[in-house]
Design a protein around this motif. Structure first.
Motif, PDB file in Angstrom:
ATOM      1  N   ASN A   1       0.860  -1.184   0.000  1.00 62.45           N
ATOM      2  CA  ASN A   1       0.000   0.000   0.000  1.00 62.45           C
ATOM      3  C   ASN A   1       0.899   1.237   0.000  1.00 62.45           C
ATOM      4  OD1 ASN A   1       0.850   0.482   2.704  1.00 62.45           O
ATOM      5  ND2 ASN A   1      -0.727  -0.922   3.436  1.00 62.45           N
ATOM      6  N   GLU A   2       0.306   2.393   0.141  1.00 60.61           N
ATOM      7  CA  GLU A   2       1.064   3.642   0.070  1.00 60.61           C
ATOM      8  C   GLU A   2       2.163   3.717   1.135  1.00 60.61           C
ATOM      9  OE1 GLU A   2       2.328   6.748  -1.925  1.00 60.61           O
ATOM     10  OE2 GLU A   2       0.648   5.519  -2.577  1.00 60.61           O
ATOM     11  N   ASP A   3       1.887   3.247   2.364  1.00 65.40           N
ATOM     12  CA  ASP A   3       2.910   3.247   3.424  1.00 65.40           C
ATOM     13  C   ASP A   3       4.117   2.405   3.028  1.00 65.40           C
ATOM     14  OD1 ASP A   3       1.491   4.904   5.123  1.00 65.40           O
ATOM     15  OD2 ASP A   3       0.968   3.317   6.555  1.00 65.40           O
TER      16      ASP A   3
ATOM     17  N   LEU B   1       5.059   1.438   0.040  1.00 67.69           N
ATOM     18  CA  LEU B   1       5.762   2.038  -1.099  1.00 67.69           C
ATOM     19  C   LEU B   1       6.632   3.211  -0.649  1.00 67.69           C
ATOM     20  CD1 LEU B   1       2.899   1.861  -3.724  1.00 67.69           C
ATOM     21  CD2 LEU B   1       4.901   0.363  -3.534  1.00 67.69           C
ATOM     22  N   THR B   2       6.135   4.019   0.274  1.00 69.21           N
ATOM     23  CA  THR B   2       6.928   5.129   0.812  1.00 69.21           C
ATOM     24  C   THR B   2       8.147   4.598   1.559  1.00 69.21           C
ATOM     25  OG1 THR B   2       4.994   6.555   0.956  1.00 69.21           O
ATOM     26  CG2 THR B   2       6.874   7.140   2.354  1.00 69.21           C
ATOM     27  N   TYR B   3       7.965   3.532   2.348  1.00 67.30           N
ATOM     28  CA  TYR B   3       9.080   2.888   3.044  1.00 67.30           C
ATOM     29  C   TYR B   3      10.150   2.477   2.034  1.00 67.30           C
ATOM     30  CZ  TYR B   3      11.562  -0.824   5.563  1.00 67.30           C
ATOM     31  OH  TYR B   3      12.524  -1.629   6.123  1.00 67.30           O
TER      32      TYR B   3
ATOM     33  N   GLU C   1      10.714   3.610  -0.931  1.00 67.77           N
ATOM     34  CA  GLU C   1      11.324   4.782  -1.551  1.00 67.77           C
ATOM     35  C   GLU C   1      12.337   5.456  -0.640  1.00 67.77           C
ATOM     36  OE1 GLU C   1       7.457   5.921  -4.321  1.00 67.77           O
ATOM     37  OE2 GLU C   1       7.724   6.898  -2.374  1.00 67.77           O
TER      38      GLU C   1
ATOM     39  N   LEU D   1       6.065   2.300   8.858  1.00 67.42           N
ATOM     40  CA  LEU D   1       5.418   2.204   7.557  1.00 67.42           C
ATOM     41  C   LEU D   1       5.402   0.766   7.067  1.00 67.42           C
ATOM     42  CD1 LEU D   1       7.013   5.323   5.817  1.00 67.42           C
ATOM     43  CD2 LEU D   1       4.724   5.153   6.838  1.00 67.42           C
ATOM     44  N   ARG D   2       6.427  -0.009   7.448  1.00 68.29           N
ATOM     45  CA  ARG D   2       6.487  -1.433   7.088  1.00 68.29           C
ATOM     46  C   ARG D   2       5.792  -2.294   8.133  1.00 68.29           C
ATOM     47  NH1 ARG D   2       9.441  -5.440   8.825  1.00 68.29           N
ATOM     48  NH2 ARG D   2      11.163  -4.225   9.630  1.00 68.29           N
TER      49      ARG D   2
ATOM     50  N   HIS E   1       2.062  -3.092   8.230  1.00 70.99           N
ATOM     51  CA  HIS E   1       1.434  -3.761   7.097  1.00 70.99           C
ATOM     52  C   HIS E   1       2.073  -5.086   6.688  1.00 70.99           C
ATOM     53  CE1 HIS E   1      -0.785  -0.063   6.609  1.00 70.99           C
ATOM     54  NE2 HIS E   1       0.359   0.602   6.644  1.00 70.99           N
TER      55      HIS E   1
END
Length: 115
Positions: free
Chosen positions: A15-17, A19-21, A23, A80-81, A84
């Motif tokens: 999810n977005e979290d 993906l941000t992690y 990045e 963030l990881r 999820h």
């Protein structure tokens, strides 16, 4: 002696979290000499069970691995990881040059004989 961080990731929810992690993690590794050796490859299970995927990081030594994991930059993105993806994560030393498993066996035999 190099040190490694290994994460066994299970049931990832991308999810977005997450993906941000992904990045942002590289920037947290660089100050500590960390680099990816594996990131989510398809695994071939030869013994036991291994649900999920694996991530392997290499650091110059255990001190740098711990400094990375405990760094404010990594701690900021870690949730963030972890919110999820179920995971187990470990840090461990590699073997030095000239490691001989036979010498390790001899040491273990000597310990068992005196133990």
């Amino acid at each position: 002696m190099p040190a490694f961080a290994l994460a066994h990731l299970r049931n990832p929810q991308i999810n977005e979290d997450v993906l941000t992690y992904l990045e942002r993690i590289q920037a947290t590794l660089e100050p500590f000499g960390g680099r990816f050796l594996a990131h989510g490859p398809e695994v071939e299970v030869r013994e036991g069970e291994w649900p999920g995927s694996v991530v392997v990081l290499e650091f110059p030594d255990r001190q740098q691995a711990h400094a990375w994991y405990d760094s404010p930059a990594y701690q900021e993105i870690l949730p963030l990881r972890t919110r999820h993806i179920d995971a187990s994560a470990i840090i461990f030393d590699g073997v030095g040059p000239g490691f001989e498993p036979g010498q390790k066996a001899a040491m273990l035999r000597a310990q068992a004989a005196t133990g």
